[in-house]
Design a protein around this motif. Structure first.
Motif, PDB file in Angstrom:
ATOM      1  N   SER A 126       1.010  -0.828   0.085  1.00  0.00           N
ATOM      2  CA  SER A 126      -0.259  -0.334  -0.218  1.00  0.00           C
ATOM      3  C   SER A 126       0.883   0.822   0.308  1.00  0.00           C
ATOM      4  O   SER A 126       0.407   2.258   0.102  1.00  0.00           O
ATOM      5  N   GLY A 127       2.225   1.057   0.102  1.00  0.00           N
ATOM      6  CA  GLY A 127       2.951   2.118   0.109  1.00  0.00           C
ATOM      7  C   GLY A 127       4.059   1.901  -0.546  1.00  0.00           C
ATOM      8  O   GLY A 127       4.475   0.956  -1.698  1.00  0.00           O
ATOM      9  N   ILE A 128       5.471   2.748  -0.787  1.00  0.00           N
ATOM     10  CA  ILE A 128       6.456   2.896  -1.397  1.00  0.00           C
ATOM     11  C   ILE A 128       7.476   2.523  -1.250  1.00  0.00           C
ATOM     12  O   ILE A 128       8.569   3.182  -0.624  1.00  0.00           O
ATOM     13  N   THR A 129       7.543   1.957   0.392  1.00  0.00           N
ATOM     14  CA  THR A 129       8.708   2.161   1.033  1.00  0.00           C
ATOM     15  C   THR A 129       9.834   0.659   0.938  1.00  0.00           C
ATOM     16  O   THR A 129       8.939  -1.150   0.899  1.00  0.00           O
ATOM     17  N   PHE A 130      10.665   0.629   0.622  1.00  0.00           N
ATOM     18  CA  PHE A 130      11.548  -0.993   0.553  1.00  0.00           C
ATOM     19  C   PHE A 130      11.973  -1.835   1.298  1.00  0.00           C
ATOM     20  O   PHE A 130      12.835  -0.862   2.019  1.00  0.00           O
ATOM     21  N   LYS A 131      12.222  -2.554   1.422  1.00  0.00           N
ATOM     22  CA  LYS A 131      12.679  -2.802   2.306  1.00  0.00           C
ATOM     23  C   LYS A 131      13.991  -3.967   2.902  1.00  0.00           C
ATOM     24  O   LYS A 131      14.612  -3.637   4.058  1.00  0.00           O
ATOM     25  N   ASP A 132      14.531  -2.914   1.505  1.00  0.00           N
ATOM     26  CA  ASP A 132      16.124  -3.334   1.853  1.00  0.00           C
ATOM     27  C   ASP A 132      16.519  -2.070   0.832  1.00  0.00           C
ATOM     28  O   ASP A 132      17.198  -2.732  -0.316  1.00  0.00           O
ATOM     29  N   LEU A 133      17.138  -0.772   1.252  1.00  0.00           N
ATOM     30  CA  LEU A 133      17.162   0.060  -0.234  1.00  0.00           C
ATOM     31  C   LEU A 133      19.233  -0.604  -0.800  1.00  0.00           C
ATOM     32  O   LEU A 133      19.185  -0.208  -1.858  1.00  0.00           O
ATOM     33  N   ALA A 134      20.052  -1.102   0.117  1.00  0.00           N
ATOM     34  CA  ALA A 134      20.491  -2.286  -0.305  1.00  0.00           C
ATOM     35  C   ALA A 134      20.424  -2.563  -1.375  1.00  0.00           C
ATOM     36  O   ALA A 134      21.275  -3.825  -2.379  1.00  0.00           O
TER      37      ALA A 134
END
Length: 80
Positions: free
Chosen positions: A24-32
């Motif tokens: 429901s959002g655009i937050t990534f689990k792991d940016l790396a």
């Protein structure tokens, strides 16, 4: 006299994606672990790359790919 052909304007687009924490959002689990697919000279080429990656990852509901219009950041005065 014939006008010389001007090179096509580069409208640089970035295609990237990764696994989201919540769809429901655009937050990534792991940016790396973001997948930078590439940079493309126009929207059509970027869309084809995006479509390919979206199809490859269709079984993972958390995975999302995006197209960023970098040319808009490079020249904010540009209008569509």
């Amino acid at each position: 006299m014939k006008k010389p052909k001007l090179p096509q304007e580069q409208l640089i687009h970035l295609v990237f994606g990764g696994e989201l924490s919540d769809v429901s959002g655009i937050t990534f689990k792991d940016l790396a672990r973001l997948d930078v697919v590439g940079f493309y000279p126009n929207y059509e080429a970027a869309h084809q790359a995006w479509l390919g990656k979206a199809r490859e990852t269709i079984d993972n509901a958390q995975m999302r790919y995006f197209i960023v219009h970098l040319h808009r950041f490079l020249d904010p005065a540009e209008e569509d």
